[in-house]
Scaffold this active site. Sequence first.
Site, short mmCIF file in Angstrom:
data_model
loop_
_atom_site.label_atom_id
_atom_site.label_comp_id
_atom_site.label_asym_id
_atom_site.label_seq_id
_atom_site.Cartn_x
_atom_site.Cartn_y
_atom_site.Cartn_z
N GLY A 50 0.87 -1.17 0.00
CA GLY A 50 0.00 0.00 0.00
C GLY A 50 0.90 1.22 0.00
O GLY A 50 1.78 1.36 0.86
N ARG A 92 10.57 -0.48 -4.15
CA ARG A 92 9.47 -0.72 -5.07
C ARG A 92 9.33 0.53 -5.95
O ARG A 92 9.34 1.65 -5.43
CB ARG A 92 8.16 -1.03 -4.35
CG ARG A 92 8.19 -2.35 -3.59
CD ARG A 92 6.79 -2.80 -3.19
NE ARG A 92 6.03 -3.25 -4.35
CZ ARG A 92 4.74 -3.59 -4.29
NH1 ARG A 92 4.08 -3.50 -3.15
NH2 ARG A 92 4.11 -4.02 -5.37
N GLN A 199 -5.43 -9.15 -2.24
CA GLN A 199 -5.50 -8.15 -1.18
C GLN A 199 -6.93 -7.84 -0.76
O GLN A 199 -7.19 -7.55 0.40
CB GLN A 199 -4.82 -6.85 -1.64
CG GLN A 199 -3.32 -6.96 -1.85
CD GLN A 199 -2.99 -7.19 -3.31
OE1 GLN A 199 -3.67 -7.94 -4.01
NE2 GLN A 199 -1.92 -6.58 -3.79
N ASP A 240 -1.43 4.40 -6.15
CA ASP A 240 -0.01 4.27 -5.84
C ASP A 240 0.81 5.43 -6.41
O ASP A 240 1.82 5.79 -5.83
CB ASP A 240 0.51 2.94 -6.38
CG ASP A 240 0.04 1.78 -5.54
OD1 ASP A 240 0.78 1.37 -4.63
OD2 ASP A 240 -1.09 1.30 -5.76
N ASN A 250 -2.77 2.23 -10.03
CA ASN A 250 -3.24 1.47 -8.88
C ASN A 250 -3.11 -0.01 -9.21
O ASN A 250 -2.64 -0.37 -10.29
CB ASN A 250 -4.69 1.85 -8.54
CG ASN A 250 -5.12 1.36 -7.16
OD1 ASN A 250 -4.40 1.56 -6.18
ND2 ASN A 250 -6.27 0.73 -7.08
N LYS A 251 -3.51 -0.85 -8.29
CA LYS A 251 -3.35 -2.29 -8.46
C LYS A 251 -3.89 -2.76 -9.80
O LYS A 251 -4.93 -2.30 -10.26
CB LYS A 251 -4.05 -3.01 -7.31
CG LYS A 251 -3.89 -4.52 -7.31
CD LYS A 251 -2.42 -4.96 -7.35
CE LYS A 251 -1.61 -4.39 -6.21
NZ LYS A 251 -0.17 -4.76 -6.30
#
Length: 350
Positions: A50, A92, A199, A240, A250-251
């Site tokens: 996150g 990351r 998630q 993100d 985002n994811k």
Amino acid sequence: MFEKCLPPIYWDGDAVAILDQRVLPHQEKILLCTKPQQVVTAIKNMSIRGAPAVGVAGAMALALGAYHIQAADTRTFKRKFVRLCEQVKNARPTGNNLSWAVEKVYSVIQGNPDAEVPELQELIRRKADEILAQDVQDNLAIGKWGKEIIPRGAKILTYCNAGALATADYGTAVGVIRAAYAEDPTIEVYACETRPFLQGARLTAYELQCARIPVTLITDNSVGSLMQANGVDVVVVGADRIAANGDTANKIGTYTVAVLAHTHNVPFYVAAPRSTIDPTIPDGSAIPIEQRDPREVTHFFGRPIAPKEVKALNPAFDVTPNKYIHGIITEVGILRKPFKQSIRKALQES
């Protein structure tokens, strides 16, 4: 079922304590990190994930590392600390909060050129603590602003996990849901499972159950059918990295949800602190997309689910173009189109 969700990261004396999100929801395991490299590993292997939470973890890793640096003079300390900053920053690549936090902590070095090593160590720890505390306050403010876009009795869909576990506490997208539910307990939530790391299934459902908020888990490929049946009133997701024009990473799978929401006239909102915005990136095409181990796709908790040696793609994120986004919920308000102007103005606010 656990009665109360533990915070994702906190200080335990001089160690950084991280709730290992890889084993949730069935086990609450704390990783005690006494060295900065252990925090970096926890970021890389997604023990903590996150974007806001990773930013906080990066700041705390630097504070932990500052006390471990062996240096007889300030120049040596600064040289070693710069090297540590690079290691943490590269843990990351996609989320902006990590590099933002590293720069915030490094500003302590730049702003105190005459400070001796012990003073710098203390100031770095204070800055990390400030970033931790500020993230919680920002999330509470995001919830306050965001609850205004949730209709009474709404059926809310969220994707991946943007709750307390993805932040220092409370959450961004889930923070909006929490704030809305506190005033209207008739709302319902659909949480997508979020393949391949699950998630939504493991973390979002866990958090919402802990908060006693009604949640229904759905497979990612059920979103279109649910929207077609008028089963969703609003979508709220985290982020993100947000480009200067509002394009949002985002994811992986978020883009698909956004396109489906647009097709079915369902408002699609992003909830994120301003630290997620990267004004140096003009649009989403310049956002780096992390490519993760294909085994996360071909295996399920270590067990193979696909033919041996089959190829697999595993991008961790995708980018949703700003045209699909109704608004970006930040700690200073809801940013509306045109996003270039509203983002620029929001970043100038104190």
